[in-house]
Design a protein around this motif. Structure first.
Motif, short mmCIF file in Angstrom:
data_model
loop_
_atom_site.label_atom_id
_atom_site.label_comp_id
_atom_site.label_asym_id
_atom_site.label_seq_id
_atom_site.Cartn_x
_atom_site.Cartn_y
_atom_site.Cartn_z
N ASP A 88 0.71 -1.40 -0.46
CA ASP A 88 -0.16 -0.28 -0.23
C ASP A 88 0.83 0.93 -0.15
O ASP A 88 1.35 1.47 0.47
CB ASP A 88 -0.49 -0.28 0.99
CG ASP A 88 -1.70 -1.10 1.30
OD1 ASP A 88 -2.49 -1.28 -0.14
OD2 ASP A 88 -2.14 -1.72 2.46
N ILE A 89 0.48 1.77 -0.87
CA ILE A 89 1.14 3.19 -0.97
C ILE A 89 0.73 4.37 -0.43
O ILE A 89 -0.92 4.25 -0.66
CB ILE A 89 1.63 3.78 -2.68
CG1 ILE A 89 2.83 2.38 -2.83
CG2 ILE A 89 2.33 5.31 -3.08
CD1 ILE A 89 2.70 2.30 -5.09
N VAL A 90 1.44 4.85 0.49
CA VAL A 90 0.34 6.27 0.31
C VAL A 90 1.07 7.42 0.63
O VAL A 90 0.70 8.36 1.29
CB VAL A 90 1.05 5.10 2.33
CG1 VAL A 90 0.17 5.13 3.18
CG2 VAL A 90 2.80 6.06 2.59
N PRO A 140 -2.68 8.56 -3.42
CA PRO A 140 -1.15 7.94 -3.69
C PRO A 140 -2.26 6.45 -3.90
O PRO A 140 -1.13 5.43 -5.07
CB PRO A 140 -0.50 7.85 -2.57
CG PRO A 140 -1.22 8.47 -1.39
CD PRO A 140 -2.36 9.17 -1.94
N GLU A 141 -2.90 5.76 -3.28
CA GLU A 141 -3.62 4.92 -3.97
C GLU A 141 -3.87 4.26 -5.34
O GLU A 141 -3.66 3.25 -5.40
CB GLU A 141 -4.56 4.17 -2.92
CG GLU A 141 -6.07 5.33 -3.27
CD GLU A 141 -5.94 6.15 -2.30
OE1 GLU A 141 -5.07 6.73 -1.92
OE2 GLU A 141 -7.45 6.43 -1.94
N ASN A 173 -1.11 1.84 -6.63
CA ASN A 173 -1.22 0.29 -6.51
C ASN A 173 -2.84 -0.12 -7.28
O ASN A 173 -2.56 -1.18 -8.27
CB ASN A 173 -1.96 0.17 -5.07
CG ASN A 173 -1.26 0.41 -4.24
OD1 ASN A 173 -1.24 1.61 -2.95
ND2 ASN A 173 0.08 -0.59 -4.42
#
Lengths: 125, 489
Positions: free
Chosen positions: A36-38, A86-87, A90
């Motif tokens: 998960d990109i935060v 930012p998700e 993903n």
């Protein structure tokens, strides 16, 4: 998932070159490994980036990684969506999750990038 | 995920008028508040919680049962050395003569405390064959920073601070951060297939601009850098200094002395190796020891002995990098480490390291058929297994880590070192019994089988803890950084 029409780096960025403009993002494999990109932090519009040097950072739950410029040039656009969502990286790494557009200094630098086939071998697909 | 409140904060538990102690009415007249400038005068309520002693006690005991800690179960967090901390250390640190001592009570009022600092420094120097030490740094990273400033001062004295500090790609993340903070450029070298520093790669980048090489030994894969003497010769050959990150000292005590194998500077983590609490129970303490040639640059004051063997604070050190900590460091942590060292003695310390290495290798031997092991070198007090063997079932290291909580164990360190995908960095320490190690190994093996048979169970884990799987991505994206104080407080 490694689209055939793109070029790649060994650091898991993809590049889509159209004339003297390159669109850059990270690969599906990279987003899967990062999890998960935060947060995504990128160079600003107008700044110069240099091939294979850092042009930003990407923060996932477990680690922060550098993003490297696949080609040298001037940043002409940054994907504003990533600031608040930012998700998307993903969900759609090759589409809405693109990072940055670069106006290229030297188109010949493309020869330093790797082909879809070479990238597939790199990630063991 | 819905929010489940299982214990309110002390502020929410507060009830007006409740108190833990009844004090007599003051017979001192109230001060004239007008002498305090208006903008500095508190007009509203002070906002502290009002609770009876029993409520406070129950609140904190309850919180302690919700958490996992080393007094409750195995805590094999690699690189952190979460050994059990003997309670006698706490007894000594709580002695009034130590706990109530004012840091500025000097001379005859603090002789005992200064003697403790002197003896602790001497014992630590003895363990690592170094000549001088500062006890001031408040933690490991603070120690790294201090050690690098000492190296910088040494090079400056010789005319050129130099530019680079070299470190392997397995280094603790604090190493490159400390390098940057001390004004140097971090230069990374790749580890070889055995997990060790690649000597040829090092040779290629060493130069007269190299200020230092930072190594952790054994490294973060738990593997001893067996070429360390050759590395030291190469580093000293260009006039650079060899720094040891002492995070893994628990593998070496009484067996290998860092000073004898070429390390010029190192930091200790008293809160790891020398059994003082950490991980929220701190504070930490990261002493830095050096060889003679670096001693003039240590932070002031340095505890040394006079001609009568009496210890004192030496401030008269013109080449010192200055003071790097409030007062003299975290003194009560030093007391705990002193007690631990005196309880064990040199023979006992050697046994600590031998048991730490044996326990780790026993654990590895029990689980190695079920998990990956990327690097081939034989590990010492910790090993870096990985969950790549379970990837085909859609299971990652985090799923294993969360499921371990269901079996009553804390997870190993996850996703570090960065050179091992899906890392599970495991350090059981010397204080676990064979029964405890077996119980942990059984749980790890059971989880590997569950991954194949019922992966969904692992994705949901933990299911027996008061709070289940947290949405870590949401927590990182939507930060709530402070508790919102209700209006009526």
């Amino acid at each position: 998932m490694v689209p055939d029409k793109l070029k790649y780096t060994k650091e898991h960025e993809w590049v889509d070159v159209d004339g003297d403009i390159a669109i850059v993002g990270i690969t599906d494999y990279a987003q899967g490994e990062l999890g998960d990109i935060v947060y995504v932090e990128l160079s600003n519009v107008g700044e110069k980036v240099t091939q294979f040097e850092s042009m930003g950072t990407i923060e996932a739950v477990k680690a922060v990684s550098d993003i490297y410029a696949p080609l040298s040039g001037e940043v002409v656009e940054v994907n504003a969506v990533l600031e608040t969502a930012p998700e998307v990286v993903n969900r759609d790494p090759y589409g809405d999750g693109w990072f940055i557009k670069i106006k290229l200094d030297d188109i010949a630098e493309i020869d330093n990038l790797i082909s879809p086939q070479e990238y597939k071998e790199l990630i063991g697909e | 995920m819905t929010t489940k409140i299982i214990e309110k904060t002390v502020f929410e538990l507060s009830r007006p008028g409740l108190t833990g102690a009844s004090l007599p009415t003051t017979d001192v007249p109230e001060a004239d508040r007008s002498v305090i400038p208006g903008r500095m005068r508190r007009e509203g309520k002070i906002g502290l919680p009002e609770l009876a002693e029993v409520d406070v006690m129950r609140h904190f005991v309850k919180l302690s049962t919700l958490n996992h800690h080393v007094d409750k179960g195995l805590y094999p967090l690699g690189s952190c050395t979460m050994k059990y901390n003997p309670k006698v250390d706490e007894d000594a640190a709580a002695l009034t003569g130590f706990a109530s001592l004012h840091p500025f009570a000097l001379g005859g009022f603090s002789g005992g405390a200064v003697e403790v600092m002197a003896q602790l420094g001497e014992m630590l120097c003895g363990i690592v064959s170094h000549d001088a030490i500062t006890l001031q740094p408040a933690a490991g990273a603070h120690g790294e920073f201090t050690g690098l400033l000492v190296i910088r001062a040494y090079h400056e004295k010789n005319g050129n601070p130099r530019r680079d500090v070299i470190l392997p790609d397995s280094a603790h993340g604090t190493n490159p951060a400390s390098i940057v903070f001390s004004g140097y450029k971090p230069v990374q070298i790749k580890s070889g297939p055995d997990g060790l520093v690649d000597i040829d790669a090092l040779k290629n980048i060493l130069s007269t601009e190299t200020a230092a090489v930072m190594l952790t030994n054994p490294n973060t894969l738990g593997i001893f850098e067996r070429d360390v003497k050759e590395i030291a010769a190469m580093v000293h050959g260009v006039g650079a200094q060899l720094y040891m990150d002492g995070a893994n000292l628990n593998a070496l005590m009484g067996i290998v002395s860092p000073g004898d194998i070429g390390f010029d500077v190192m930091h200790f983590n008293l809160h790891k190796t020398f059994s003082t609490p950490h991980g929220g129970g701190g504070p930490g303490s990261g002493p830095v020891s050096v060889k003679e040639h670096l001693a003039p640059f240590l932070p002031v004051p340095v505890v040394v002995r006079d001609e009568n063997n009496e210890p004192f604070f030496d401030w008269d050190r013109p080449d010192s990098i200055g003071k790097i900590s409030g007062f003299w460091g975290n003194f009560l942590v030093m007391v705990k480490a002193w007690v631990y060292l005196r309880m064990l003695g040199s023979e006992g310390l050697r046994e600590v390291s031998e048991w730490a290495v044996l326990n780790s290798n026993y654990l590895l031997s029990r689980i190695q058929d079920y998990y990956g092991l990327k690097y081939s070198g034989t590990p010492m007090h910790e090993f870096v297994a990985d969950a790549t063997t379970l990837k085909e079932y859609g299971i990652r290291n985090i799923d294993v880590a969360k499921r371990l909580l269901d079996y009553g164990f804390h997870a190993p360190t996850m996703s570090f070192p960065l050179i091992v995908p899906d890392a599970l960095m495991t350090e059981p320490t010397e204080t676990e019994s064979k029964a405890s190690l077996d119980a942990f190994a059984d749980a790890m093996i059971k989880i590997a089988k569950e991954a194949a048979e019922n992966p969904e169970l692992l994705h949901r884990a933990p299911v027996t803890t008061p709070i289940g799987r947290l949405d870590e991505a949401k927590a990182a994206r939507t930060k709530v950084l402070r508790w919102p104080i209700p209006d009526d407080l």
